[in-house]
Scaffold this motif. Structure first.
Motif, short mmCIF file in Angstrom:
data_model
loop_
_atom_site.label_atom_id
_atom_site.label_comp_id
_atom_site.label_asym_id
_atom_site.label_seq_id
_atom_site.Cartn_x
_atom_site.Cartn_y
_atom_site.Cartn_z
N VAL A 246 0.85 -1.24 -0.11
CA VAL A 246 0.07 0.05 0.12
C VAL A 246 0.82 1.25 0.09
N LEU A 247 1.67 1.36 0.77
CA LEU A 247 2.78 2.43 0.73
C LEU A 247 3.64 2.65 -0.39
N ASN A 248 3.99 1.62 -0.86
CA ASN A 248 4.87 1.95 -2.24
C ASN A 248 3.78 2.41 -3.18
N TRP A 249 2.55 1.86 -3.26
CA TRP A 249 1.42 2.36 -4.13
C TRP A 249 1.21 3.59 -4.05
N ALA A 250 1.06 4.15 -2.83
CA ALA A 250 1.01 5.57 -2.40
C ALA A 250 1.84 6.59 -2.82
N VAL A 251 3.10 6.30 -2.81
CA VAL A 251 4.36 7.01 -3.11
C VAL A 251 4.70 6.67 -4.78
N ARG A 252 3.90 5.84 -5.33
CA ARG A 252 4.20 5.67 -6.82
C ARG A 252 5.26 5.00 -7.21
N LYS B 174 -1.04 -0.68 -7.76
CA LYS B 174 -2.01 -0.59 -6.56
C LYS B 174 -2.50 -2.12 -6.11
N PRO B 175 -2.26 -2.19 -4.89
CA PRO B 175 -2.61 -3.58 -4.37
C PRO B 175 -3.99 -3.93 -4.42
N ASP B 176 -4.26 -5.28 -5.07
CA ASP B 176 -5.75 -5.63 -4.84
C ASP B 176 -5.87 -6.41 -3.49
N LEU B 177 -6.47 -5.30 -2.65
CA LEU B 177 -6.99 -5.70 -1.23
C LEU B 177 -8.40 -5.81 -1.27
N PRO B 178 -8.71 -6.72 -0.26
CA PRO B 178 -10.34 -6.96 -0.17
C PRO B 178 -10.71 -5.30 0.54
N PRO B 179 -12.00 -5.15 0.40
CA PRO B 179 -12.80 -4.07 0.94
C PRO B 179 -12.67 -4.07 2.55
N PRO B 180 -13.02 -3.10 3.23
CA PRO B 180 -13.18 -3.17 4.50
C PRO B 180 -14.19 -4.14 5.03
N LYS B 181 -13.79 -4.91 6.31
CA LYS B 181 -14.73 -5.79 6.76
C LYS B 181 -14.78 -7.05 5.97
N VAL B 182 -13.95 -7.36 5.05
CA VAL B 182 -13.66 -8.47 4.52
C VAL B 182 -12.47 -9.01 4.59
N LEU B 183 -12.28 -10.14 5.19
CA LEU B 183 -10.96 -10.60 5.82
C LEU B 183 -10.32 -11.40 4.60
N CYS B 184 -8.84 -11.43 4.84
CA CYS B 184 -8.26 -12.00 3.90
C CYS B 184 -8.35 -13.62 3.74
N TYR B 185 -9.26 -14.19 2.93
CA TYR B 185 -9.54 -15.43 2.66
C TYR B 185 -8.57 -16.20 1.81
#
Length: 123
Positions: free
Chosen positions: A99-105, A109-120
């Protein structure tokens, strides 16, 4: 039988991490941290209704696990994998770094689950 129980007044989830990592199948109240961590592929969340219904649901789950060793073993293996791949400090640090690497270009962009969805899967 491998199961993990939590008190209602304790909202921490550390014991659930430990249970999963050690091969225990967590059976938790669907409330607070434990309810956020456990998903059907690794354990059970019991809704907070009333005391009688809650106890009946817990009993049904424990009876099912006691009578179905294949299910118990599958949940154990999946839970240990989930803990190793998603819940360790290293796994969390890797996700944060992406996430931080994406934020500073400096990365995609990481493919992360939306909030309240855990890493299944694909942590």
């Amino acid at each position: 039988m491998c199961c993990c129980f939590r008190r209602f007044r304790d909202f921490g989830a550390g014991v659930v991490f430990e249970a999963l990592a050690s091969g225990a199948v967590p059976v938790v109240a669907d409330f607070g941290g434990p309810g956020d961590i456990v998903h059907p592929e690794v354990g059970y969340k019991v809704p907070l209704t009333n005391e009688s219904e809650f106890a009946s649901r817990m009993e049904a789950i424990l009876t099912e696990l006691a009578g179905n060793r294949e299910l118990l073993n599958r949940l154990r293996v999946q839970g240990m994998s989930y803990a190793r791949e998603c819940l360790t400090w290293d796994a969390k640090a890797q996700r944060t770094t992406r996430v931080l690497n994406w934020a500073v270009r400096r990365g995609l962009k990481p493919d992360l689950p939306p909030p309240k969805v855990l890493c299944y899967s694909n942590c």
